[in-house]
Motif scaffolding. Structure first.
Motif, PDB file in Angstrom:
ATOM      1  N   LEU A 246       0.811  -1.208   0.000  1.00 45.45           N
ATOM      2  CA  LEU A 246       0.000   0.000   0.000  1.00 45.45           C
ATOM      3  C   LEU A 246       0.847   1.263   0.000  1.00 45.45           C
ATOM      4  O   LEU A 246       0.316   2.358  -0.172  1.00 45.45           O
ATOM      5  CB  LEU A 246      -0.925   0.005   1.231  1.00 45.45           C
ATOM      6  CG  LEU A 246      -2.063  -1.022   1.220  1.00 45.45           C
ATOM      7  CD1 LEU A 246      -2.753  -1.072   2.574  1.00 45.45           C
ATOM      8  CD2 LEU A 246      -3.067  -0.695   0.118  1.00 45.45           C
ATOM      9  N   SER A 247       2.145   1.099   0.220  1.00 42.63           N
ATOM     10  CA  SER A 247       3.033   2.249   0.233  1.00 42.63           C
ATOM     11  C   SER A 247       3.180   2.833  -1.173  1.00 42.63           C
ATOM     12  O   SER A 247       3.049   2.133  -2.175  1.00 42.63           O
ATOM     13  CB  SER A 247       4.410   1.842   0.777  1.00 42.63           C
ATOM     14  OG  SER A 247       5.353   2.876   0.612  1.00 42.63           O
TER      15      SER A 247
ATOM     16  N   GLU B  75      -8.789  10.270   7.092  1.00 43.43           N
ATOM     17  CA  GLU B  75      -8.786  11.725   7.225  1.00 43.43           C
ATOM     18  C   GLU B  75      -9.072  12.137   8.664  1.00 43.43           C
ATOM     19  O   GLU B  75      -8.462  13.088   9.180  1.00 43.43           O
ATOM     20  CB  GLU B  75      -9.829  12.319   6.272  1.00 43.43           C
ATOM     21  CG  GLU B  75      -9.524  12.051   4.808  1.00 43.43           C
ATOM     22  CD  GLU B  75     -10.642  12.495   3.890  1.00 43.43           C
ATOM     23  OE1 GLU B  75     -11.639  13.055   4.409  1.00 43.43           O
ATOM     24  OE2 GLU B  75     -10.523  12.277   2.668  1.00 43.43           O
ATOM     25  N   ALA B  76      -9.986  11.419   9.330  1.00 44.55           N
ATOM     26  CA  ALA B  76     -10.291  11.744  10.718  1.00 44.55           C
ATOM     27  C   ALA B  76      -9.088  11.505  11.610  1.00 44.55           C
ATOM     28  O   ALA B  76      -8.779  12.294  12.502  1.00 44.55           O
ATOM     29  CB  ALA B  76     -11.479  10.899  11.196  1.00 44.55           C
TER      30      ALA B  76
ATOM     31  N   MET C  41      -2.581  11.817  14.301  1.00 52.20           N
ATOM     32  CA  MET C  41      -2.079  10.460  14.498  1.00 52.20           C
ATOM     33  C   MET C  41      -0.971  10.136  13.510  1.00 52.20           C
ATOM     34  O   MET C  41      -1.010  10.550  12.351  1.00 52.20           O
ATOM     35  CB  MET C  41      -3.209   9.436  14.316  1.00 52.20           C
ATOM     36  CG  MET C  41      -4.207   9.371  15.440  1.00 52.20           C
ATOM     37  SD  MET C  41      -5.377   8.010  15.173  1.00 52.20           S
ATOM     38  CE  MET C  41      -6.228   8.004  16.755  1.00 52.20           C
ATOM     39  N   THR C  42      -0.006   9.383  13.978  1.00 56.43           N
ATOM     40  CA  THR C  42       1.004   8.843  13.079  1.00 56.43           C
ATOM     41  C   THR C  42       0.384   7.700  12.275  1.00 56.43           C
ATOM     42  O   THR C  42      -0.699   7.198  12.620  1.00 56.43           O
ATOM     43  CB  THR C  42       2.212   8.322  13.868  1.00 56.43           C
ATOM     44  OG1 THR C  42       1.778   7.245  14.717  1.00 56.43           O
ATOM     45  CG2 THR C  42       2.832   9.427  14.707  1.00 56.43           C
ATOM     46  N   PHE C  43       1.096   7.287  11.207  1.00 57.80           N
ATOM     47  CA  PHE C  43       0.568   6.191  10.383  1.00 57.80           C
ATOM     48  C   PHE C  43       0.396   4.918  11.199  1.00 57.80           C
ATOM     49  O   PHE C  43      -0.618   4.220  11.085  1.00 57.80           O
ATOM     50  CB  PHE C  43       1.509   5.946   9.202  1.00 57.80           C
ATOM     51  CG  PHE C  43       1.084   4.800   8.326  1.00 57.80           C
ATOM     52  CD1 PHE C  43       0.084   4.955   7.386  1.00 57.80           C
ATOM     53  CD2 PHE C  43       1.692   3.552   8.446  1.00 57.80           C
ATOM     54  CE1 PHE C  43      -0.315   3.896   6.575  1.00 57.80           C
ATOM     55  CE2 PHE C  43       1.306   2.491   7.642  1.00 57.80           C
ATOM     56  CZ  PHE C  43       0.295   2.660   6.711  1.00 57.80           C
TER      57      PHE C  43
ATOM     58  N   ILE D 245      -7.436   2.623  14.487  1.00 60.61           N
ATOM     59  CA  ILE D 245      -8.647   2.890  13.703  1.00 60.61           C
ATOM     60  C   ILE D 245      -8.836   1.914  12.539  1.00 60.61           C
ATOM     61  O   ILE D 245      -9.873   1.267  12.416  1.00 60.61           O
ATOM     62  CB  ILE D 245      -8.629   4.342  13.173  1.00 60.61           C
ATOM     63  CG1 ILE D 245      -8.685   5.320  14.350  1.00 60.61           C
ATOM     64  CG2 ILE D 245      -9.806   4.597  12.231  1.00 60.61           C
ATOM     65  CD1 ILE D 245      -8.619   6.775  13.944  1.00 60.61           C
ATOM     66  N   VAL D 246      -7.820   1.803  11.686  1.00 64.67           N
ATOM     67  CA  VAL D 246      -8.003   1.078  10.428  1.00 64.67           C
ATOM     68  C   VAL D 246      -8.040  -0.436  10.629  1.00 64.67           C
ATOM     69  O   VAL D 246      -8.994  -1.115  10.213  1.00 64.67           O
ATOM     70  CB  VAL D 246      -6.899   1.460   9.417  1.00 64.67           C
ATOM     71  CG1 VAL D 246      -7.059   0.657   8.126  1.00 64.67           C
ATOM     72  CG2 VAL D 246      -6.953   2.951   9.117  1.00 64.67           C
ATOM     73  N   LEU D 247      -7.019  -1.000  11.272  1.00 58.96           N
ATOM     74  CA  LEU D 247      -6.932  -2.459  11.396  1.00 58.96           C
ATOM     75  C   LEU D 247      -8.083  -3.072  12.188  1.00 58.96           C
ATOM     76  O   LEU D 247      -8.585  -4.137  11.809  1.00 58.96           O
ATOM     77  CB  LEU D 247      -5.581  -2.859  12.002  1.00 58.96           C
ATOM     78  CG  LEU D 247      -4.367  -2.663  11.083  1.00 58.96           C
ATOM     79  CD1 LEU D 247      -3.085  -3.074  11.793  1.00 58.96           C
ATOM     80  CD2 LEU D 247      -4.527  -3.452   9.790  1.00 58.96           C
TER      81      LEU D 247
END
Length: 255
Positions: free
Chosen positions: A49-50, A136-137, A143-145, A152-154
């Motif tokens: 994804l990078s 975006e939130a 927040m850092t990656f 949030i994402v995982l």
């Protein structure tokens, strides 16, 4: 057909130590290889994804190679071909309280490497299913990656990942039979050892088929529970919660 019911029921209900060893090794190799595959898959998915080509291209090559060659060839190449070429040889690993034979190490690594290529695509798809507003939130909160992914994402992607992850582990259980070619005494090789002594081939291979059916059935129940457990968070939520996600809303509220 001369079917010996006594032999069948004996090995089905009162398995010998050889069978129990094979059953234990099958479960151990499956779990260990799956954990390795998940870790490799997560790393590969994030690299893919990078936007950096130096991270993307090695992962693409890895996925292409693992998915494009037979798993049996990968197992034999890793354990036998590397040693024959003088490149690397798996030696027994002494951990103090038990020894891990070289062929079991090779089995776990080969299965894990193969599984990592499939998990990379599964995890990538799960991350891609998370709404872009979540990113975006998180960024708006500074927040850092790494923190964005972890908080949030995982967690949200995991709901999408669970069903194919369960199916992959089901396949992993059955793929352990392939490591018998390098002398790992899992269920299939254990059965072959017993049949060479008893000559009851049909009865014993029927027993091992039932064992595998029992393992995959038990895992199916557990997978169903996992899907229901993590699917509970799919119930309708307030508009703001749907927009930012529950984890983000908690952060916004200062929790």
């Amino acid at each position: 057909m001369n079917f010996n019911w006594d032999v069948f029921w004996q090995y089905l209900l009162q398995p010998s130590d050889v069978y129990l060893t094979g059953l234990w090794l099958t479960c151990l190799i499956s779990v260990s290889a799956m954990l390795l595959g998940c870790v490799l898959g997560l790393i590969a998915a994030l690299m893919k994804l990078s936007s950096n080509p130096l991270l993307q291209y090695p992962v693409r090559f890895y996925v292409w190679l693992m998915r494009g060659t037979p798993l049996l060839v990968q197992i034999v190449f890793l354990y036998t071909a590397l040693a024959a070429g003088g490149i690397f040889r798996f030696e027994d690993l002494d951990l103090g309280w038990f020894i891990v034979p070289g062929n079991i190490q090779a089995a776990i690594i080969a299965l894990g490497l193969n599984e990592g290529a499939y998990m990379a695509e599964i995890i990538r798809a799960g991350i891609g299913a998370v709404d872009k507003g979540q990113y975006e939130a998180g960024r708006s909160l500074g927040m850092t990656f790494a923190k964005l992914m972890r908080r949030i994402v995982l967690p949200q992607a995991f709901r999408v990942i669970v069903p194919p992850l369960g199916n992959e582990f089901n396949v992993m259980l059955k793929n352990t039979t392939l490591v018998s070619v390098i002398g790992v005494q899992e269920l299939l090789l254990s059965t072959q050892m017993v049949t060479s002594a008893t000559f009851r081939v049909f009865e014993l291979y029927l027993v091992v088929a039932i064992y595998f059916l029992a393992l995959t059935t038990l895992w199916g129940f557990f997978q169903r529970w996992l899907e229901q457990r993590f699917g509970q968070s799919d119930r309708p939520a307030p508009a703001a919660s749907r927009m930012f996600g529950r984890n983000t809303m908690k952060l916004l509220r200062g929790r």
